[in-house]
Design an enzyme around this catalytic site. Structure first.
Site, PDB file in Angstrom:
ATOM      1  N   HIS A 137       0.797  -1.234   0.000  1.00 21.43           N
ATOM      2  CA  HIS A 137       0.000   0.000   0.000  1.00 21.43           C
ATOM      3  C   HIS A 137       0.830   1.284   0.000  1.00 21.43           C
ATOM      4  CE1 HIS A 137       1.119  -0.718   4.133  1.00 21.43           C
ATOM      5  NE2 HIS A 137       0.987   0.588   4.305  1.00 21.43           N
ATOM      6  N   HIS A 179       1.577   6.938  -0.784  1.00 23.52           N
ATOM      7  CA  HIS A 179       0.671   6.082  -0.016  1.00 23.52           C
ATOM      8  C   HIS A 179      -0.537   5.816  -0.897  1.00 23.52           C
ATOM      9  CE1 HIS A 179      -1.262   4.336   3.485  1.00 23.52           C
ATOM     10  NE2 HIS A 179      -0.108   4.483   4.123  1.00 23.52           N
TER      11      HIS A 179
END
Length: 149
Positions: free
Chosen positions: A57, A72
């Site tokens: 992620h 992110h």
């Protein structure tokens, strides 16, 4: 000076619009954010450099000047335990700006109840070190988000 480019195509929204107080308050560092298109994507390296941190992620690429850029992929996506994310490189890899690093689907992230908004953060930087910051409008993957001086 380092030019930092968008890892994904979508709409620049700026950090204040990120639905996470840590990113919205620039506590991790200054930068911007992109609300990605809702289709399967490859998140691209924002700078030439070395992948120093790599999770499904999120990743950090450090350039030759030692500047680290955190990408992110969505908010609270760590809770997905890597589901729906495919790593395309390994930690320690030398990468070029625009090189695909992670394959993922923002629509699937949203369907799982998470925000797909992608903060792009200049780690250990001050806000006044960033110029030409894009915080609104459409952006293409590989398009300039800011210049770090």
């Amino acid at each position: 000076m380092t030019t930092v480019t968008s890892p994904v195509s979508g709409r620049a929204v700026g950090l204040p619009a990120v639905p996470d107080p840590v990113f919205a308050g620039a506590m991790v560092g200054p930068g911007t954010a992109v609300d990605p298109v809702r289709e399967p994507l490859e998140a691209l390296a924002p700078v030439d450099g070395t992948v120093v941190s790599l999770h499904p992620h999120a990743f950090v690429v450090v350039d030759d000047e030692g500047r680290g850029v955190l990408i992110h992929l969505g908010i609270d996506t760590v809770q997905l335990n890597g589901e729906g994310f495919e790593l395309l490189v390994a930690k320690g890899a030398a990468v070029r700006r625009g090189q695909p690093l992670v394959r993922w689907n923002p629509a699937a992230v949203e369907a799982a109840g998470k925000s797909p908004v992608c903060p792009v953060i200049a780690l250990e930087a001050t806000a006044d070190a960033l110029g030409e910051l894009v915080e609104a409008g459409e952006v293409e993957a590989g398009g300039r988000l800011f210049v770090w001086s």
